[in-house]
Design a protein around this motif. Structure first.
Motif, PDB file in Angstrom:
ATOM      1  N   TYR A 133       0.824  -1.203   0.000  1.00 30.31           N
ATOM      2  CA  TYR A 133       0.000   0.000   0.000  1.00 30.31           C
ATOM      3  C   TYR A 133       0.863   1.260   0.000  1.00 30.31           C
ATOM      4  O   TYR A 133       0.445   2.296  -0.533  1.00 30.31           O
ATOM      5  CB  TYR A 133      -0.939   0.007   1.198  1.00 30.31           C
ATOM      6  N   GLU A 179     -10.934   0.734  -2.049  1.00 31.08           N
ATOM      7  CA  GLU A 179      -9.475   0.699  -2.174  1.00 31.08           C
ATOM      8  C   GLU A 179      -8.942   2.075  -2.554  1.00 31.08           C
ATOM      9  O   GLU A 179      -7.916   2.521  -2.022  1.00 31.08           O
ATOM     10  CB  GLU A 179      -9.070  -0.332  -3.228  1.00 31.08           C
ATOM     11  N   THR A 227      -9.044   4.257   0.489  1.00 30.81           N
ATOM     12  CA  THR A 227      -7.950   3.933   1.406  1.00 30.81           C
ATOM     13  C   THR A 227      -6.651   4.590   0.961  1.00 30.81           C
ATOM     14  O   THR A 227      -5.924   5.187   1.776  1.00 30.81           O
ATOM     15  CB  THR A 227      -7.756   2.406   1.493  1.00 30.81           C
ATOM     16  N   VAL A 277      -2.897   3.682   8.389  1.00 29.80           N
ATOM     17  CA  VAL A 277      -4.174   3.282   7.796  1.00 29.80           C
ATOM     18  C   VAL A 277      -4.262   1.768   7.600  1.00 29.80           C
ATOM     19  O   VAL A 277      -5.332   1.173   7.784  1.00 29.80           O
ATOM     20  CB  VAL A 277      -4.393   4.013   6.460  1.00 29.80           C
ATOM     21  N   VAL A 278      -3.162   1.131   7.220  1.00 24.70           N
ATOM     22  CA  VAL A 278      -3.178  -0.302   6.934  1.00 24.70           C
ATOM     23  C   VAL A 278      -2.724  -1.132   8.124  1.00 24.70           C
ATOM     24  O   VAL A 278      -3.268  -2.204   8.393  1.00 24.70           O
ATOM     25  CB  VAL A 278      -2.302  -0.609   5.699  1.00 24.70           C
ATOM     26  N   ARG A 286     -13.447   0.530  11.370  1.00 26.70           N
ATOM     27  CA  ARG A 286     -12.279   1.172  10.775  1.00 26.70           C
ATOM     28  C   ARG A 286     -12.663   2.345   9.875  1.00 26.70           C
ATOM     29  O   ARG A 286     -12.137   3.456  10.032  1.00 26.70           O
ATOM     30  CB  ARG A 286     -11.483   0.142   9.964  1.00 26.70           C
ATOM     31  N   MET A 287     -13.585   2.123   8.938  1.00 27.78           N
ATOM     32  CA  MET A 287     -13.920   3.171   7.982  1.00 27.78           C
ATOM     33  C   MET A 287     -14.563   4.370   8.666  1.00 27.78           C
ATOM     34  O   MET A 287     -14.303   5.526   8.297  1.00 27.78           O
ATOM     35  CB  MET A 287     -14.852   2.610   6.908  1.00 27.78           C
ATOM     36  N   PHE A 300     -11.657   6.216  10.586  1.00 26.99           N
ATOM     37  CA  PHE A 300     -10.765   6.922   9.674  1.00 26.99           C
ATOM     38  C   PHE A 300     -11.495   8.056   8.957  1.00 26.99           C
ATOM     39  O   PHE A 300     -10.882   9.074   8.628  1.00 26.99           O
ATOM     40  CB  PHE A 300     -10.159   5.952   8.659  1.00 26.99           C
TER      41      PHE A 300
END
Length: 354
Positions: free
Chosen positions: A42, A275, A278, A301-302, A315-316, A319
């Motif tokens: 990523y 994706e 992210t 983030v990852v 998570r989403m 963030f």
């Protein structure tokens, strides 16, 4: 006089972090090493997006489209044509770059939110094309052209006619990468794949570091700061923006090869709009336009969701809230680029003539 080079505190920290990263698989298990592999992948993708978003200043949220084209190119060439995985990497990058050139050329004049909306549509179009197996239709059309030319007896023609993305089922059995006959299986031995990812990440950092300090990189930053002033100074803004799209897409396509070779199976669910979101968060949160900041963003983030797996379903949401707060309170990111310092040359008064 002491002419020994002096290293700043920040450079020493970067060197220590690099050493810790390289030796970390010696102290981690396979799962933890695989998390680092994902972080590294990523980080490579985010650095390719950083060329478009950070250096060029273009709001682009369709980067997963280029990533998908690279991954599917590798998967098709590996499973259906028998091409070694690492040999497909430049082909995957070129096809992703050509796609970016074709798609971005008509929309390169758009700015801000308008460009953002169009790029969102781009990634959805690619995903739907993969699900509907547009490659199979194109391959059959190409094979009919071969038949009209009277070359349908080639063994390659039959392989081209059977080329397919697998639709919603995806493609299984992608060959693991091999270098000089040594197979690097990311599932069996995560440590071996860690060093492959690290080598490609180091090459990415070096390449974009040199690009950032080149004349081309300075022109992109000038364009990002004030496009109107840059155009008035003679900078070909459309050409620079389009080339930034192509460079970022090319590198994302090659990163898709690493992804396909890592998990040996790809499907449309790996290249959704989430994706792209992210990757966008990684660049914005870490520090847009700054290589260490982008890498820090990839770690946060990852990597963090893997540490706090009990809260992964939130998570989403978390963030998203953090991203809104950052855009309001610290839009430059956690680790923004330092403003350039230009040397001031003192003028000897005796050299000044009236």
């Amino acid at each position: 006089m002491n002419d020994a080079p002096r290293f700043s505190q920040r450079q020493i920290i970067y060197a220590v972090v690099a050493v810790v990263w390289i030796v970390s698989p010696l102290f981690l298990d396979n799962y933890q090493t695989d998390v680092l592999n994902t972080v590294g992948l990523y980080a490579i993708l985010a650095l390719s997006l950083n060329v478009i978003l950070g250096y060029g200043g273009m709001f682009h949220m369709g980067h997963a489209a280029f990533y998908a084209i690279g991954a599917y190119t590798t998967a098709i060439l590996s499973t259906q044509f028998g091409v070694p995985t690492m040999w497909t990497m430049p082909i995957a990058g070129i096809l992703a770059g050509v796609f970016a050139l074709i798609v971005a050329r008509p929309i390169i004049h758009l700015r801000g939110d308008y460009l953002l909306i169009v790029t969102i549509g781009m990634v959805e179009i690619v995903r739907i094309a993969i699900i509907n197996d547009a490659v199979s239709s194109a391959a059959k059309f190409l094979n009919k052209g071969f038949m009209l030319l009277g070359i349908q007896d080639w063994a390659l023609c039959e392989k081209i006619a059977n080329a397919s993305t697998g639709g919603p089922n995806g493609i299984f059995g992608v060959a693991a990468p091999s270098i000089f006959g040594f197979e690097i299986n990311g599932i069996v031995n995560t440590t071996h794949y860690f060093f492959l990812i690290t080598a490609f990440l180091a090459a990415t950092i070096l390449l974009f570091f040199l690009l950032e300090r080149s004349r081309y990189g300075r022109a992109l930053r000038y364009l990002c700061s004030d496009e109107i002033a840059a155009e008035g100074s003679g900078v070909n803004t459309s050409g620079y923006k389009l080339s930034a799209f192509v460079i970022g897409a090319f590198w994302a396509g090659m990163a898709g090869t690493l992804f396909a070779g890592k998990i040996t199976f790809i499907s449309p669910t790996s290249f959704t709009f989430a994706e792209s979101v992210t990757l966008f968060m990684i660049v914005i949160l870490g520090g847009s336009g700054y290589i260490p900041g982008v890498i820090l963003g990839a770690l946060l983030v990852v990597g963090l969701p893997e540490i706090f797996q009990d809260f992964q379903k939130w998570r989403m949401l978390v963030f998203g809230i953090v991203l809104v707060i950052m855009m309001v309170l610290r839009p430059q990111g956690i680790m923004p680029p330092k403003p350039p310092k230009y040397p001031i040359h003192k003028v000897d008064e005796r050299e000044v003539t009236l």
